[in-house]
Design an enzyme around this catalytic site. Structure first.
Site, mmCIF file in Angstrom:
data_model
loop_
_atom_site.group_PDB
_atom_site.id
_atom_site.type_symbol
_atom_site.label_atom_id
_atom_site.label_comp_id
_atom_site.label_asym_id
_atom_site.label_seq_id
_atom_site.Cartn_x
_atom_site.Cartn_y
_atom_site.Cartn_z
ATOM 1 N N PRO A 31 0.787 -1.226 0.000
ATOM 2 C CA PRO A 31 0.000 0.000 0.000
ATOM 3 C C PRO A 31 0.831 1.294 0.000
ATOM 4 C CG PRO A 31 -0.042 -1.046 2.150
ATOM 5 C CD PRO A 31 0.580 -2.024 1.204
ATOM 6 N N ASN A 32 0.310 2.242 -0.738
ATOM 7 C CA ASN A 32 0.846 3.616 -0.837
ATOM 8 C C ASN A 32 2.104 3.736 -1.693
ATOM 9 O OD1 ASN A 32 -1.191 4.753 0.956
ATOM 10 N ND2 ASN A 32 -0.135 3.639 2.577
ATOM 11 N N ARG A 41 5.093 11.108 -2.370
ATOM 12 C CA ARG A 41 4.853 10.724 -0.978
ATOM 13 C C ARG A 41 6.135 10.883 -0.152
ATOM 14 N NH1 ARG A 41 4.831 4.482 1.020
ATOM 15 N NH2 ARG A 41 4.121 4.902 3.133
ATOM 16 N N TYR A 55 11.313 8.698 0.953
ATOM 17 C CA TYR A 55 11.246 7.698 -0.116
ATOM 18 C C TYR A 55 11.891 8.144 -1.425
ATOM 19 C CZ TYR A 55 8.059 5.511 3.170
ATOM 20 O OH TYR A 55 7.520 4.942 4.297
ATOM 21 N N ASN A 71 8.060 -5.533 -1.492
ATOM 22 C CA ASN A 71 8.023 -4.453 -0.507
ATOM 23 C C ASN A 71 6.617 -4.468 0.078
ATOM 24 O OD1 ASN A 71 7.940 -2.165 1.029
ATOM 25 N ND2 ASN A 71 9.012 -0.866 -0.458
ATOM 26 N N ALA A 98 3.459 -0.990 4.709
ATOM 27 C CA ALA A 98 2.994 -1.012 6.111
ATOM 28 C C ALA A 98 2.588 -2.420 6.558
ATOM 29 C CB ALA A 98 1.838 -0.038 6.283
ATOM 30 N N GLU A 129 12.919 -9.325 0.571
ATOM 31 C CA GLU A 129 12.090 -8.234 1.114
ATOM 32 C C GLU A 129 12.876 -6.935 0.950
ATOM 33 O OE1 GLU A 129 11.220 -8.835 5.258
ATOM 34 O OE2 GLU A 129 10.312 -6.848 5.486
ATOM 35 N N HIS A 154 12.868 -2.661 1.506
ATOM 36 C CA HIS A 154 12.306 -1.411 2.016
ATOM 37 C C HIS A 154 13.160 -0.275 1.481
ATOM 38 C CE1 HIS A 154 9.598 -3.479 4.698
ATOM 39 N NE2 HIS A 154 10.604 -4.304 4.965
ATOM 40 N N ARG A 204 13.703 4.490 11.903
ATOM 41 C CA ARG A 204 12.465 5.280 11.901
ATOM 42 C C ARG A 204 11.636 4.991 13.162
ATOM 43 N NH1 ARG A 204 9.601 4.763 6.356
ATOM 44 N NH2 ARG A 204 8.487 6.570 7.238
HETATM 45 C C1 DQA Z 1 8.462 0.919 3.461
HETATM 46 C C2 DQA Z 1 8.586 1.172 4.957
HETATM 47 C C3 DQA Z 1 7.247 0.951 5.658
HETATM 48 O O1 DQA Z 1 7.384 1.184 7.056
HETATM 49 C C4 DQA Z 1 6.213 1.892 5.116
HETATM 50 O O2 DQA Z 1 4.953 1.634 5.706
HETATM 51 C C5 DQA Z 1 6.116 1.867 3.622
HETATM 52 C C6 DQA Z 1 7.347 1.729 2.839
HETATM 53 C C7 DQA Z 1 9.748 1.280 2.701
HETATM 54 O O3 DQA Z 1 9.840 0.928 1.534
HETATM 55 O O4 DQA Z 1 10.647 1.910 3.270
HETATM 56 O O5 DQA Z 1 5.062 2.083 3.057
HETATM 57 O O6 DQA Z 1 8.222 -0.456 3.261
#
Ligand code: DQA
Length: 151
Positions: A10-11, A18, A23, A74, A77, A98, A100, A107
Site C-alpha cells: 500500500p501507498n 509521498r 522515499y 516491498n 505497512a 524483502e 524497504h 524510523r
Molecule cells: C516501506 C517502509 C514501511 O514502514 C512503510 O509503511 C512503507 C514503505 C519502505 O519501503 O521503506 O510504506 O516499506
C-alpha cells in the site's frame, strides 16, 4: 526466461510525491521502468505490480507460489503487522527478497520489526529504490547457481 515478480504494497503507487525526504523522488512509474530495465539486462522476465488491497497481494503471492517464481516484495505497512501476508510468503517455493526503500530501523519504533523478514531469504532496507535493482541482481545470480546445481 526466469519469471520474477516485484510486488509492492500500500501507498507505494504514490512514490515520487509521498514523503520525498524519506522515499525519494523516483515515481512509481520510474520504479517500474528501473525494475523492467534491470530485468532485461539480467535476462529475467520481471513483472512489477502494486496494490492497496491486502487480498490482492495475497492472491499474487499464491500465484508466485504455484509457479515456483522468485519474488521481490516491498510489503510496505503490512510488513509490520500482517500475519496473512507473512503466511502467504511462507508458501513461496523460490527465493523471496524483502525490500524497504527507507531504513525501517532508524524510523518510528513500530517500523523496526517486520513479520515478513523471518520467512524471507534476505532483506534490503535503506538503499532507496536501488534496493530493488540489487535484489534483482542477487536473484539473477542465485537462480543461475541453483539451475547449475540441478544440472
Ligand atoms: C516501506 C517502509 C514501511 O514502514 C512503510 O509503511 C512503507 C514503505 C519502505 O519501503 O521503506 O510504506 O516499506
Amino acid at each position: 526466461m526466469t519469471k520474477v515478480y516485484v510486488l509492492n504494497g500500500p501507498n507505494l503507487g504514490r512514490l515520487g510525491t509521498r514523503q520525498v525526504d524519506v522515499y525519494g523522488l523516483t515515481s512509481y512509474a520510474g520504479l517500474v521502468e528501473l525494475c523492467e530495465r534491470t530485468g532485461r539486462e539480467l535476462g529475467l522476465d520481471v513483472e512489477v505490480r502494486q496494490t492497496d488491497a491486502e487480498h490482492e497481494l495475497i492472491a499474487w503471492l499464491h500465484e508466485a507460489a504455484d509457479e515456483a517464481a522468485a519474488v521481490v516484495l516491498n510489503p510496505a505497512a503490512w510488513s509490520h503487522y500482517s500475519y496473512a501476508v507473512r503466511d502467504a510468503c511462507a508458501l513461496l517455493r523460490a527465493p523471496l527478497v524483502e525490500v524497504h526503500i527507507s531504513n525501517i530501523h532508524t524510523r518510528e519504533e513500530f517500523r523496526h520489526h517486520s513479520v515478513v523478514s523471518a520467512v524471507a531469504t534476505g532483506v534490503i532496507a535503506g538503499l532507496g529504490v536501488d534496493g530493488y535493482r540489487l535484489a534483482l541482481l542477487h536473484l539473477a545470480d542465485r537462480l543461475a547457481a541453483d539451475r547449475q546445481a540441478d544440472e
